[in-house]
Design a protein around this motif. Structure first.
Motif, short mmCIF file in Angstrom:
data_model
loop_
_atom_site.label_atom_id
_atom_site.label_comp_id
_atom_site.label_asym_id
_atom_site.label_seq_id
_atom_site.Cartn_x
_atom_site.Cartn_y
_atom_site.Cartn_z
N THR A 27 -10.55 -10.53 3.17
CA THR A 27 -9.39 -10.28 4.02
C THR A 27 -9.46 -8.95 4.74
O THR A 27 -8.49 -8.55 5.38
CB THR A 27 -8.09 -10.34 3.20
N GLY A 28 -10.55 -8.24 4.63
CA GLY A 28 -10.68 -6.95 5.31
C GLY A 28 -9.79 -5.88 4.70
O GLY A 28 -9.30 -5.01 5.40
N GLY A 29 -9.58 -5.92 3.40
CA GLY A 29 -8.77 -4.91 2.72
C GLY A 29 -7.30 -5.25 2.63
O GLY A 29 -6.49 -4.40 2.31
N GLY A 30 -6.96 -6.50 2.89
CA GLY A 30 -5.56 -6.92 2.81
C GLY A 30 -5.05 -6.90 1.39
O GLY A 30 -5.76 -7.26 0.45
N ILE A 31 -3.81 -6.48 1.23
CA ILE A 31 -3.23 -6.36 -0.10
C ILE A 31 -3.10 -7.73 -0.76
O ILE A 31 -3.46 -7.91 -1.93
CB ILE A 31 -1.86 -5.66 -0.03
N LEU A 32 -2.58 -8.70 -0.02
CA LEU A 32 -2.41 -10.03 -0.60
C LEU A 32 -3.75 -10.66 -0.98
O LEU A 32 -3.85 -11.33 -2.01
CB LEU A 32 -1.65 -10.94 0.37
N GLY A 33 -4.76 -10.44 -0.17
CA GLY A 33 -6.08 -10.97 -0.49
C GLY A 33 -6.65 -10.33 -1.74
O GLY A 33 -7.27 -11.00 -2.57
N VAL A 59 -4.94 -8.80 -4.27
CA VAL A 59 -4.17 -9.21 -5.45
C VAL A 59 -4.40 -10.69 -5.76
O VAL A 59 -4.56 -11.06 -6.93
CB VAL A 59 -2.67 -8.91 -5.23
N GLY A 60 -4.43 -11.52 -4.72
CA GLY A 60 -4.68 -12.94 -4.94
C GLY A 60 -6.06 -13.19 -5.52
O GLY A 60 -6.22 -14.01 -6.43
N GLY A 61 -7.06 -12.48 -5.00
CA GLY A 61 -8.41 -12.61 -5.53
C GLY A 61 -8.50 -12.17 -6.98
O GLY A 61 -9.18 -12.80 -7.80
N GLY A 102 -10.82 -9.38 -7.24
CA GLY A 102 -10.13 -8.41 -6.41
C GLY A 102 -11.02 -7.83 -5.33
O GLY A 102 -10.61 -7.70 -4.17
N VAL A 103 -12.24 -7.52 -5.69
CA VAL A 103 -13.20 -7.01 -4.71
C VAL A 103 -13.51 -8.07 -3.67
O VAL A 103 -13.53 -7.81 -2.46
CB VAL A 103 -14.49 -6.51 -5.41
N ALA A 104 -13.75 -9.30 -4.12
CA ALA A 104 -14.05 -10.39 -3.18
C ALA A 104 -12.87 -10.65 -2.25
O ALA A 104 -13.05 -10.83 -1.05
CB ALA A 104 -14.41 -11.65 -3.95
N GLY A 105 -11.66 -10.64 -2.79
CA GLY A 105 -10.48 -10.85 -1.96
C GLY A 105 -10.31 -9.75 -0.93
O GLY A 105 -9.92 -10.01 0.21
N ALA A 123 -11.94 -12.32 -18.62
CA ALA A 123 -10.78 -12.30 -17.73
C ALA A 123 -10.74 -10.99 -16.93
O ALA A 123 -10.48 -11.00 -15.72
CB ALA A 123 -9.50 -12.47 -18.52
N VAL A 124 -11.01 -9.87 -17.58
CA VAL A 124 -11.00 -8.58 -16.89
C VAL A 124 -12.11 -8.51 -15.86
O VAL A 124 -11.91 -8.06 -14.73
CB VAL A 124 -11.12 -7.42 -17.90
N THR A 125 -13.29 -8.96 -16.23
CA THR A 125 -14.42 -8.96 -15.30
C THR A 125 -14.13 -9.87 -14.10
O THR A 125 -14.38 -9.50 -12.95
CB THR A 125 -15.70 -9.41 -16.02
N GLY A 126 -13.58 -11.04 -14.37
CA GLY A 126 -13.24 -11.97 -13.29
C GLY A 126 -12.19 -11.38 -12.36
O GLY A 126 -12.26 -11.53 -11.14
N ALA A 127 -11.20 -10.69 -12.93
CA ALA A 127 -10.16 -10.08 -12.11
C ALA A 127 -10.73 -8.98 -11.22
O ALA A 127 -10.38 -8.87 -10.04
CB ALA A 127 -9.04 -9.52 -12.98
N GLY A 128 -11.62 -8.20 -11.77
CA GLY A 128 -12.25 -7.14 -10.98
C GLY A 128 -13.09 -7.69 -9.84
O GLY A 128 -12.97 -7.26 -8.69
N LEU A 129 -13.92 -8.66 -10.16
CA LEU A 129 -14.77 -9.26 -9.13
C LEU A 129 -13.94 -10.02 -8.10
O LEU A 129 -14.22 -9.97 -6.90
CB LEU A 129 -15.80 -10.19 -9.77
#
Length: 75
Positions: free
Chosen positions: A50-56, A58-60, A43-46, A35-41
């Motif tokens: 989105t070009g560094g968008g906050i919602l992208g 956090v959503g990712g 977040g980076v993908a999001g 879960a932690v690894t998935g959240a990190g990856l």
């Protein structure tokens, strides 16, 4: 400081805080590590999509965490 720079800084700060919370990696189950690894990856993908968008970001991270948790459940 512009809003864009503040958003990117906030995203980095959130990810750094999340990773600091994982300092007890050895005591975590396989499902928690996934879960932690998935959240990190996620977040980076999001952030990239989105070009560094906050919602992208956090959503990712949220979606990646859920996917990582489900993948880790099967092991």
């Amino acid at each position: 400081m512009s809003i864009s720079a503040l958003g990117k800084f906030s995203a980095v700060l959130v990810l750094a805080t999340a990773m600091a919370g994982c300092s007890s990696w050895d005591n975590m189950s396989h499902r928690q590590k996934s879960a932690v690894t998935g959240a990190g990856l996620g977040g980076v993908a999001g952030a990239v999509i989105t070009g560094g968008g906050i919602l992208g970001t956090v959503g990712g991270a949220a979606i990646g965490g859920v996917i990582g948790d489900q993948v880790g459940k099967n092991r």
